[in-house]
Design a protein around this motif. Structure first.
Motif, PDB file in Angstrom:
ATOM      1  N   ILE A 323       0.823  -1.203   0.000  1.00 61.16           N
ATOM      2  CA  ILE A 323       0.000   0.000   0.000  1.00 61.16           C
ATOM      3  C   ILE A 323       0.861   1.258   0.000  1.00 61.16           C
ATOM      4  O   ILE A 323       0.650   2.183  -0.793  1.00 61.16           O
ATOM      5  N   HIS A 324       1.880   1.294   0.873  1.00 60.79           N
ATOM      6  CA  HIS A 324       2.726   2.487   0.965  1.00 60.79           C
ATOM      7  C   HIS A 324       3.681   2.621  -0.213  1.00 60.79           C
ATOM      8  O   HIS A 324       4.157   3.719  -0.503  1.00 60.79           O
ATOM      9  N   SER A 325       3.962   1.507  -0.893  1.00 57.88           N
ATOM     10  CA  SER A 325       4.847   1.597  -2.062  1.00 57.88           C
ATOM     11  C   SER A 325       4.181   2.333  -3.211  1.00 57.88           C
ATOM     12  O   SER A 325       4.859   2.807  -4.127  1.00 57.88           O
ATOM     13  N   GLN A 326       2.848   2.439  -3.184  1.00 63.24           N
ATOM     14  CA  GLN A 326       2.125   3.127  -4.251  1.00 63.24           C
ATOM     15  C   GLN A 326       1.302   4.316  -3.759  1.00 63.24           C
ATOM     16  O   GLN A 326       0.642   4.974  -4.560  1.00 63.24           O
ATOM     17  N   SER A 327       1.346   4.602  -2.461  1.00 64.17           N
ATOM     18  CA  SER A 327       0.454   5.633  -1.922  1.00 64.17           C
ATOM     19  C   SER A 327       0.771   7.034  -2.435  1.00 64.17           C
ATOM     20  O   SER A 327      -0.104   7.915  -2.443  1.00 64.17           O
ATOM     21  N   VAL A 328       2.007   7.261  -2.873  1.00 69.06           N
ATOM     22  CA  VAL A 328       2.367   8.592  -3.354  1.00 69.06           C
ATOM     23  C   VAL A 328       2.032   8.778  -4.838  1.00 69.06           C
ATOM     24  O   VAL A 328       2.071   9.898  -5.345  1.00 69.06           O
ATOM     25  N   LEU A 329       1.674   7.700  -5.523  1.00 73.61           N
ATOM     26  CA  LEU A 329       1.403   7.778  -6.961  1.00 73.61           C
ATOM     27  C   LEU A 329       0.244   8.722  -7.293  1.00 73.61           C
ATOM     28  O   LEU A 329       0.378   9.557  -8.197  1.00 73.61           O
ATOM     29  N   PRO A 330      -0.908   8.646  -6.611  1.00 74.42           N
ATOM     30  CA  PRO A 330      -1.981   9.607  -6.913  1.00 74.42           C
ATOM     31  C   PRO A 330      -1.545  11.054  -6.712  1.00 74.42           C
ATOM     32  O   PRO A 330      -1.964  11.940  -7.462  1.00 74.42           O
ATOM     33  N   LEU A 331      -0.704  11.277  -5.715  1.00 79.19           N
ATOM     34  CA  LEU A 331      -0.203  12.628  -5.458  1.00 79.19           C
ATOM     35  C   LEU A 331       0.650  13.127  -6.615  1.00 79.19           C
ATOM     36  O   LEU A 331       0.529  14.279  -7.049  1.00 79.19           O
ATOM     37  N   LEU A 332       1.495  12.250  -7.145  1.00 76.31           N
ATOM     38  CA  LEU A 332       2.325  12.616  -8.296  1.00 76.31           C
ATOM     39  C   LEU A 332       1.464  12.927  -9.518  1.00 76.31           C
ATOM     40  O   LEU A 332       1.736  13.855 -10.273  1.00 76.31           O
ATOM     41  N   GLN A 333       0.426  12.131  -9.709  1.00 77.08           N
ATOM     42  CA  GLN A 333      -0.404  12.299 -10.904  1.00 77.08           C
ATOM     43  C   GLN A 333      -1.283  13.547 -10.832  1.00 77.08           C
ATOM     44  O   GLN A 333      -1.590  14.141 -11.861  1.00 77.08           O
ATOM     45  N   THR A 334      -1.664  13.952  -9.632  1.00 81.04           N
ATOM     46  CA  THR A 334      -2.572  15.099  -9.517  1.00 81.04           C
ATOM     47  C   THR A 334      -1.843  16.414  -9.269  1.00 81.04           C
ATOM     48  O   THR A 334      -2.354  17.475  -9.620  1.00 81.04           O
TER      49      THR A 334
END
Length: 390
Positions: A323-334
């Motif tokens: 979960i934490h390995s991908q949790s920053v991905l939405p932040l990067l995309q938005t």
């Protein structure tokens, strides 16, 4: 005077080293010299002899096959758990070196998780207390409250280890080592789950600090998105350079998870198999033995609750890594619209497609969907057992 960051540096490594050091008291000679090594070898040989005896009794069983099979699996788990835990702790020095190098990927030191030590101490305390209470209740349920003190030891051995000894075979010189080995086996069972939980917490903590650093950089970049360089923690960097170092940190963190998973995979497989079997067994025994003394019913409910909680704790702690390995991905995309460079694009692709999780020797991944699969398997298993029992 040390800064806050220096005080908390490598809190996880120091705490897990303390846990591993304590393991020498129940058969894992990570530290302690030749005395601990000899004691561990003696325990290992005794567990092996007991397991061979349990399998031999199972092969000749004319009575309760379930009791004999459960005994053989219980001590087989203890035997393999000691070997695999011993192997993992022996390899920890190399893993801790990789752990430290992964933290040095960025030129600026990573923000430290100043709560990880408290979380690990709390988790270890809860697991130890619950395991102790569950085992005390199991001893009370095995003997009841009407047992004379002078007969307590014999009744406990014959009740809890009937798959090994009949009443006419009991001797004190056999009962004492069996009693001691049962305690070692119980500790090993809980300790293997505790290792997986604590290591997963440490890996999740590293991802949490990486994600916080990413958030801080995104926030800084957004305030300077028309500039080609950014100032972060008092230092000036080009945007490409900053994002490259951040992406490399995620690469090294994913590599660390895989390296730890390779060493821990056999123990994960053993832990999940053992927990699944005994959860199914407890459910089956509970369905078929609704009557009994109050202490037995209390023990059954607490034991089943503890088994399920511990098994879920193993899966959920490891699932947090994914979960934490991908949790920053939405932040990067938005948040990165208009803040594009090739390293940002590479980081987004990497986080999106890189599958980072602990695995049981490649047979399954520890993520939250595994819980649903296990629940479905347990329901099918219980229905089949009830049907055949009827």
């Amino acid at each position: 005077m040390k800064t806050k960051q220096q005080r908390f540096k490598n809190d996880f490594l120091r705490t897990i080293a303390t846990v591993f050091k304590a393991a020498r008291w129940f058969g894992i000679p990570s530290q302690g010299g030749m005395t601990a090594m000899c004691a561990s070898l003696i325990i290992l040989l005794m567990l092996f002899a007991l397991e061979v005896t349990a399998i031999w009794k199972l092969a000749r069983a004319f009575g309760s096959v379930i009791a004999r099979l459960s005994g053989a699996i219980f001590y087989g788990n203890a035997l393999f758990s000691q070997i695999l835990t011993w192997k993992f702790i022996t390899s920890w020095q190399d893993l801790s070196n990789h752990w430290t190098r992964a933290e040095r990927t960025l030129a600026d030191p990573l923000l430290q998780d100043d709560t990880i030590r408290k979380k690990m101490i709390y988790t270890t305390s809860v697991v130890s207390a619950c395991a102790f209470l569950e085992h005390v209740l199991s001893m009370m349920a095995a003997t009841g409250f009407d047992c004379p003190p002078e007969e307590y030891f014999e009744r406990y051995i014959l009740t809890s280890h009937g798959f090994l000894l009949n009443s006419y075979e009991y001797r004190l010189f056999l009962g004492v080592p069996i009693f001691l080995l049962s305690k070692f086996a119980t500790i090993m069972w809980n300790f293997q789950d505790l290792i997986i939980i604590l290591v997963s917490m440490g890996l999740t903590s590293k991802y949490r600090t990486l994600n916080w650093r990413t958030y801080c950089i995104i926030k800084t970049v957004k305030h300077n998105k028309y500039n080609q360089s950014i100032k972060f923690e008092g230092k000036s960097f080009s945007q490409v350079q900053t994002w490259r170092r951040l992406r490399q940190a995620y690469v090294q963190q994913a590599a660390l998870v895989r390296r730890v998973g390779d060493k821990l995979g056999a123990l994960i497989l053993l832990s999940n198999f053992n927990n699944l079997y005994f959860i199914c067994l407890q459910l089956f025994l509970g369905i078929n033995n609704e009557q009994g003394p109050p202490i037995n019913r209390i023990y059954y409910m607490l034991s089943l609750s503890w088994l399920i909680s511990r098994a879920c704790g193993v899966v959920l702690a490891a699932a947090d890594i994914r979960i934490h390995s991908q949790s920053v991905l939405p932040l990067l995309q938005t948040m990165c619209h208009g803040i594009f460079n090739v390293e940002v694009d590479r980081l987004k692709t990497q986080l999106k497609f890189d599958w980072v999780t602990l695995q049981g020797m490649g047979l399954f991944s520890l993520d939250r969907t595994l819980l649903l699969k296990v629940v479905a398997a347990i329901i099918k298993y219980e229905l089949i057992l009830i049907q055949f029992d009827n």
